[in-house]
Scaffold this active site. Structure first.
Site, PDB file in Angstrom:
ATOM      1  N   ASP A  38     -11.546 110.522 -68.488  1.00 26.47           N
ATOM      2  CA  ASP A  38     -10.523 111.578 -68.509  1.00 26.47           C
ATOM      3  C   ASP A  38      -9.526 111.391 -69.659  1.00 26.47           C
ATOM      4  OD1 ASP A  38      -9.492 109.371 -67.234  1.00 26.47           O
ATOM      5  OD2 ASP A  38      -8.719 110.448 -65.487  1.00 26.47           O
TER       6      ASP A  38
ATOM      7  N   CYS B 212      -3.224 102.107 -64.756  1.00 25.50           N
ATOM      8  CA  CYS B 212      -3.054 101.548 -66.083  1.00 25.50           C
ATOM      9  C   CYS B 212      -1.593 101.203 -66.367  1.00 25.50           C
ATOM     10  CB  CYS B 212      -3.561 102.519 -67.125  1.00 25.50           C
ATOM     11  SG  CYS B 212      -5.277 102.965 -66.871  1.00 25.50           S
TER      12      CYS B 212
END
Ligand SMILES: *[C@@H]1O[C@H](CO)[C@@H](O)[C@H](O)[C@H]1NC(C)=O
Ligand SMILES: *[C@@H]1O[C@H](CO)[C@@H](O)[C@H](O)[C@H]1NC(C)=O
Ligand SMILES: *[C@@H]1O[C@H](CO)[C@@H](O)[C@H](O)[C@H]1NC(C)=O
Ligand SMILES: *[C@@H]1O[C@H](CO)[C@@H](O)[C@H](O)[C@H]1NC(C)=O
Ligand SMILES: *[C@@H]1O[C@H](CO)[C@@H](O)[C@H](O)[C@H]1NC(C)=O
Ligand SMILES: *[C@@H]1O[C@H](CO)[C@@H](O)[C@H](O)[C@H]1NC(C)=O
Length: 641
Positions: free
Chosen positions: A94, A2
């Site tokens: 997560d 990311c």
């Protein structure tokens, strides 16, 4: 994976968008192509303003756009993976799991306990609205990139980002040190107009008095890279994070008995595989080797199984077995590190799924080629025109009838040999050996467009060589052989396994031999400890930026916390024996693992760094030192080469 970014400004300052420009947005988006969102938060009394930008690469669970915001206006940006330590169900994300735990934290100590629990690579930004606190940091090894930028003005903006663009003007970015996590009290900053950082270092033991000294050392080290007007303080109760690995065992044991039975001078490259066999005949060695296999196997398993494969399952029936799509790729030179990783990945990747072996080669100059890899052909005159490659450089070798290509660099040759060994190990697996050939023109173009931004803020010739090699390799665009014909191929795998960390822990570099000769095992221990300590700033931030740029995620099995703890528990003599020749002595325990896994010649290949193996270091200037600042990374002129 990311891309995350946060810009904080005080009202006296220029707008948030000054630091956060279109180029940076574009770089972040390449890391997280699956979802991009922005969020601007203004403190209720207007004393500060934050911009959060989150770009998600979807790999596991449910796609969860970032930034996440909770009912109290706290905000969370996460660039990482939890491989262990905190339970994350198959269908959970997560990011949400950690954010939820953060919401339950009632004080600083709770937050630190949470981050001490996590196993896996990460960097994060957490805005705790109720306390006006901005928390951020990187995991113990620094496996994910995070950069910071302080304005040189006293009340200027503060910026955090996974990746930035190099710019001549403006304030420079630096890597956020991975030696702990940080907190900024935004309210205090707005009130006093002076930004102060609270630092929570990683330590092996928090409670001991002796820790005091360590604190002061780390504090000094981090402070020295900060602008003068930014004070770094610790919480008065000396709060810290607990390191996820055990300290290095620096015991120097008696000369190992096996050495006595091996006639060192007798070892020839041919005899090497048998030498490994002799080591394995010792029960004690064999036991350690199997413990190492077990722990590394688990690390590889987590890294190849924790990713989204459902799409594949649904369509499996309509696809013939041989048309499965690869989800996992290995940066592959055919050396022992990448061979062991590939062999272990093979145990866990579903059999109908190919594994991509990414092998990069930069076009060789004639001279380099004759000296290097094609010794057998040195008496043949091969004339290569650098700029008209690749067509003109393929000349048929009259004697063997084989082709000599200017892309037949050392790593290509060992890569092909490695492929044969893997095919022998598991003939029912489809191994896609992806030949990635890079010409000088393409190198220059891509460096200018992308790669120099990704290497930044690092800037040496070595960073340039390794960064470019890894960028082209992990992009995965090349050709594979299908029914004897070379076909263009682009690896679709989002997970890229790399062998980084093996050389640092197992004395794989030639500088380790120099160090051992000069300072003995004690000196070598110190060197290895120091090298693992700086791997975040030397390698990992850069490699994460480089690989993340393709919308792929780098995963590092040798830097799994359990693997590092296992290797740290062993005295150096069990891991390497630098009295033995190259190809055996360095990374000895890993060579023994390779042998036990059924690998052959690749188990005894000497280390060859990627910049030499891929020949990128030969492609441009030969007169540079690796530590020189690389002029090619500066974007000042249109074409400085
Ligand atoms: C993220 O995970 C949580 C926990 O499993 C789940 O309840 C939620 O639906 C997921 N969120 C999104 C946006 O998918
Ligand atoms: C929001 O803040 C209140 C009061 O500080 C706290 O009791 C509550 O748990 C918080 N909720 C979340 C989701 O953090
Ligand atoms: C330091 O940590 C202690 C214990 O968690 C906490 O009570 C205190 O408020 C912290 N100090 C600062 C300045 O945040
Ligand atoms: C090592 O040397 C000894 C004596 O020189 C010899 O008897 C023995 O066979 C040698 N061992 C190997 C493995 O070559
Ligand atoms: C890449 O280089 C190899 C030599 O290592 C050569 O056999 C292959 O044909 C080249 N591929 C392309 C697409 O040029
Ligand atoms: C360090 O290695 C020595 C020698 O193998 C061993 O006896 C000792 O238990 C190890 N220490 C730790 C902390 O693992």
């Amino acid at each position: 994976m990311c891309g995350i970014c946060c810009v904080v400004t005080l009202p006296s300052q220029h707008t948030v968008h000054h630091s956060f420009n279109a180029d940076m947005h574009c770089c972040l988006r390449r890391r997280g192509p699956d979802s991009s969102q922005q969020l601007i938060k203004t403190a209720s009394d207007l004393s500060y303003k934050c911009l959060f930008s989150g770009h998600v690469l979807h790999l596991r669970g449910v796609l969860t756009p970032q930034p996440l915001e909770d009912a109290n206006n706290s905000i969370f940006l996460w660039n990482g993976e939890i491989f262990n330590g905190l339970p994350v169900g198959d269908t959970e994300n997560d990011t949400e799991v950690i954010f939820h735990h953060l919401e339950l934290c009632s004080n600083e100590a709770d937050i630190l306990s949470l981050f001490s629990l996590l196993r896996g690579p990460w960097s994060f930004i957490y805005y705790q609205a109720s306390k006006h606190s901005l928390w951020f940091g990187r995991d113990y090894f620094g496996r994910r990139s995070l950069l910071w930028q302080f304005s040189d003005k006293i009340d200027g903006a503060f910026c955090l980002t996974s990746v930035s663009v190099y710019s001549e003007s403006g304030n420079q970015y630096q890597e956020v040190p991975a030696s702990g996590i940080f907190k900024i009290d935004l309210k205090a900053w707005a009130t006093t107009k002076s930004l102060s950082l609270t630092f929570f270092p990683w330590t092996y033991s928090c409670s001991e008095k002796t820790a005091e000294e360590i604190f002061i050392n780390v504090l000094d080290q981090v402070s020295k890279d900060l602008p003068n007007h930014i004070p770094l303080v610790m919480n008065e109760s000396k709060l810290c994070l607990r390191a996820p690995v055990i300290p290095l065992n620096k015991t120097i044991s008696e000369a190992s008995d096996e050495c006595a039975s091996t006639n060192i001078s007798d070892i020839t490259p041919m005899a090497s595989v048998e030498t490994l066999q002799e080591f394995l005949a010792k029960g004690h060695r064999k036991k350690l080797v199997h413990q190492f296999i077990d722990v590394l196997n688990e690390a590889v398993k987590r890294r190849v199984l924790l990713l989204f494969r459902n799409e594949e399952r649904e369509t499996r029936e309509v696809q013939s077995l041989s048309h499965g799509k690869a989800h996992v790729a290995v940066l592959f030179s055919g050396g022992v590190d990448s061979m062991v990783i590939a062999a272990l990945a093979d145990r866990h990747v579903p059999l109908e799924e190919p594994i991509d072996l990414l092998n990069v080669a930069f076009m060789m100059k004639e001279q380099a080629k004759q000296k290097g890899t094609t010794k057998k052909h040195t008496n043949q005159k091969i004339r290569l025109d650098l700029h008209s490659c690749p067509e003109s450089c393929k000349e048929t070798d009259a004697k063997t009838g084989g082709h000599l290509s200017c892309f037949d660099v050392p790593d290509r040759i060992t890569g092909r040999a490695g492929l044969k060994e893997l095919e022998a190990l598991n003939p029912s697996r489809i191994w896609n050996f992806v030949e990635i050939n890079v010409t000088l023109e393409e190198l220059k173009e891509m460096r200018q467009q992308h790669i120099n931004h990704l290497i930044y803020p690092l800037d040496t010739v070595l960073d340039d060589s390794i960064g470019c090699a890894i960028w082209f390799a992990s992009r995965g665009e090349g050709s594979i052989s299908k029914q004897g014909e070379m076909k263009p191929y682009k690896s679709p795998a989002k997970v890229v396994l790399t062998g980084i960390g093996a050389d640092e822990q197992l004395a794989g570099y030639s500088r380790h031999r120099v160090c051992f000769k000069k300072y003995g095992l004690e000196g070598l221990n110190k060197e290895l400890e120091m090298e693992l300590g700086r791997i975040s700033s030397r390698n990992l931030g850069r490699d994460d930026r480089i690989i993340g740029d393709h919308g792929k995620e780098a995963r590092f099995p040798f830097l799994d916390e359990d693997v590092v703890s296992f290797l740290n528990s062993l005295p150096i003599s069990e891991k390497a024996d630098l009295t033995l020749p190259r190809g055996i002595g360095e990374k000895l325990i890993l060579r023994l693992v390779a042998k036990e896994l059924g690998l052959q010649a690749s188990a005894v290949l000497p280390k060859r760094a990627v910049q030499f193996g891929s020949r990128i270091a030969k492609l441009e200037s030969n007169s540079e030192k690796a530590s020189d600042t690389c002029s090619r990374l500066k974007l000042l002129s249109v074409d400085e080469l």
